[in-house]
Design a protein around this motif. Structure first.
Motif, short mmCIF file in Angstrom:
data_model
loop_
_atom_site.label_atom_id
_atom_site.label_comp_id
_atom_site.label_asym_id
_atom_site.label_seq_id
_atom_site.Cartn_x
_atom_site.Cartn_y
_atom_site.Cartn_z
N SER A 11 0.83 -1.21 0.00
CA SER A 11 0.00 0.00 0.00
C SER A 11 0.86 1.26 0.00
O SER A 11 0.55 2.24 -0.68
CB SER A 11 -0.93 0.01 1.22
OG SER A 11 -1.81 -1.08 1.19
N ARG A 12 1.95 1.23 0.76
CA ARG A 12 2.87 2.38 0.78
C ARG A 12 3.48 2.62 -0.59
O ARG A 12 3.55 3.75 -1.06
CB ARG A 12 3.97 2.17 1.82
CG ARG A 12 3.53 2.35 3.24
CD ARG A 12 4.70 2.17 4.21
NE ARG A 12 5.49 3.37 4.33
CZ ARG A 12 5.26 4.35 5.20
NH1 ARG A 12 4.24 4.26 6.02
NH2 ARG A 12 6.04 5.40 5.25
N ILE A 13 3.91 1.53 -1.24
CA ILE A 13 4.51 1.68 -2.57
C ILE A 13 3.49 2.25 -3.54
O ILE A 13 3.79 3.19 -4.29
CB ILE A 13 5.03 0.32 -3.10
CG1 ILE A 13 6.20 -0.18 -2.25
CG2 ILE A 13 5.46 0.44 -4.56
CD1 ILE A 13 6.59 -1.63 -2.52
N ALA A 14 2.28 1.70 -3.54
CA ALA A 14 1.24 2.19 -4.45
C ALA A 14 0.94 3.65 -4.21
O ALA A 14 0.83 4.45 -5.15
CB ALA A 14 -0.02 1.34 -4.30
N ARG A 15 0.82 4.04 -2.94
CA ARG A 15 0.54 5.43 -2.62
C ARG A 15 1.69 6.34 -3.05
O ARG A 15 1.48 7.39 -3.65
CB ARG A 15 0.26 5.58 -1.13
CG ARG A 15 0.17 7.01 -0.61
CD ARG A 15 -0.71 7.92 -1.44
NE ARG A 15 -2.10 7.54 -1.39
CZ ARG A 15 -2.99 7.90 -2.31
NH1 ARG A 15 -2.65 8.64 -3.34
NH2 ARG A 15 -4.24 7.51 -2.21
N LEU A 16 2.91 5.95 -2.75
CA LEU A 16 4.06 6.79 -3.08
C LEU A 16 4.25 6.91 -4.59
O LEU A 16 4.56 8.00 -5.09
CB LEU A 16 5.33 6.26 -2.40
CG LEU A 16 5.33 6.33 -0.87
CD1 LEU A 16 6.53 5.60 -0.30
CD2 LEU A 16 5.26 7.77 -0.37
N ALA A 64 12.80 15.84 -2.25
CA ALA A 64 11.66 15.07 -1.74
C ALA A 64 11.32 13.93 -2.69
O ALA A 64 11.06 12.81 -2.25
CB ALA A 64 10.45 15.99 -1.55
N HIS A 65 11.36 14.20 -3.99
CA HIS A 65 11.11 13.15 -4.98
C HIS A 65 12.13 12.02 -4.82
O HIS A 65 11.76 10.85 -4.84
CB HIS A 65 11.21 13.72 -6.41
CG HIS A 65 9.93 14.25 -6.93
ND1 HIS A 65 9.13 13.51 -7.77
CD2 HIS A 65 9.29 15.43 -6.74
CE1 HIS A 65 8.06 14.23 -8.08
NE2 HIS A 65 8.13 15.40 -7.47
N LEU A 117 12.72 5.48 -0.67
CA LEU A 117 11.80 4.79 0.24
C LEU A 117 11.09 3.65 -0.49
O LEU A 117 10.96 2.55 0.05
CB LEU A 117 10.76 5.79 0.75
CG LEU A 117 10.32 5.65 2.17
CD1 LEU A 117 11.16 6.59 3.03
CD2 LEU A 117 8.88 6.01 2.30
N MET A 118 10.68 3.90 -1.72
CA MET A 118 9.99 2.86 -2.50
C MET A 118 10.93 1.68 -2.78
O MET A 118 10.49 0.53 -2.73
CB MET A 118 9.45 3.44 -3.80
CG MET A 118 8.21 4.28 -3.58
SD MET A 118 7.60 5.17 -5.02
CE MET A 118 7.87 4.07 -6.36
#
Length: 199
Positions: free
Chosen positions: A90-95, A129-130, A136-137
């Motif tokens: 879910s984190r990957i999809a959101r990011l 930030a990008h 993070l991903m």
């Protein structure tokens, strides 16, 4: 769907389906309140809600119930508990979504996304930030991929459902907002489906 599952497998999943949709709608309401009040969430606040508003938990619950035959109550309960693999996915999809759509969505009137939350919190420039989000991903992908070899209650089918959901997010949001602005996804998908592969 619930009727078919009840008829074929003897499981009543109406409550489970309803809860997955209610959680998603509640997450949308949180975002609506933030937007209308002008509230700028912290990165942690944003991500806690965004892990649900990205719809991965709801999609996985619905996909599992559609694909599993027979449905394992133990595995289903585990999926509903938001295990690490689903959390990371879910984190990957959101990011990934945020990386490619945040500027577009802000222009049309939406809440701050992970990039803006990070910039507000740290004072980082947009490019930094990008890059942080991409790093993070990468870390999250390593964690998701580790599940392929891990000893887990999840079947290979369930792990593939989750991995395919994340892959789909990368595909849809790789070159912009492939969900709300379909031109990019259409240009990407049509050749795959209708044009012959040169040999």
């Amino acid at each position: 769907m619930a009727y078919v599952i009840l008829k074929e497998q003897g499981l009543d999943v109406v409550f489970n389906l309803k809860n997955s949709w209610v959680a998603l709608i509640q997450a949308y309401l949180v975002e609506a309140k933030w937007f209308h009040s002008g509230y700028k969430p912290t990165m942690e606040e944003y991500m806690t809600n965004a892990l649900i508003s990205v719809a991965c938990p709801m999609v996985i619950v619905n996909a599992y119930l559609s694909a599993a035959n027979p449905i394992s109550e133990k595995e289903f309960e585990y999926l509903e508990s938001n295990p690490d693999i689903l959390h990371y996915a879910s984190r990957i999809a959101r990011l990934q979504n945020d990386l490619e759509t945040s500027s577009y969505k802000l222009k049309r009137g939406d809440i701050l996304k992970s990039i803006q939350c990070l910039m507000n919190e740290t004072g980082a420039f947009e490019e930094a930030a990008h890059q942080h989000i991409k790093d993070l991903m990468r870390q999250l992908w390593n964690k998701v991929n580790a599940y392929r070899a891990a000893d887990t209650i999840l079947s290979e089918t369930s792990i593939e459902l989750i991995l395919n959901l994340v892959r789909m997010a990368h595909c849809v949001y790789l070159y912009g907002d492939g969900h709300a602005v379909q031109e990019g996804t259409k240009n990407f998908a049509l050749p795959l489906c209708f044009e012959p592969i040169p040999l």
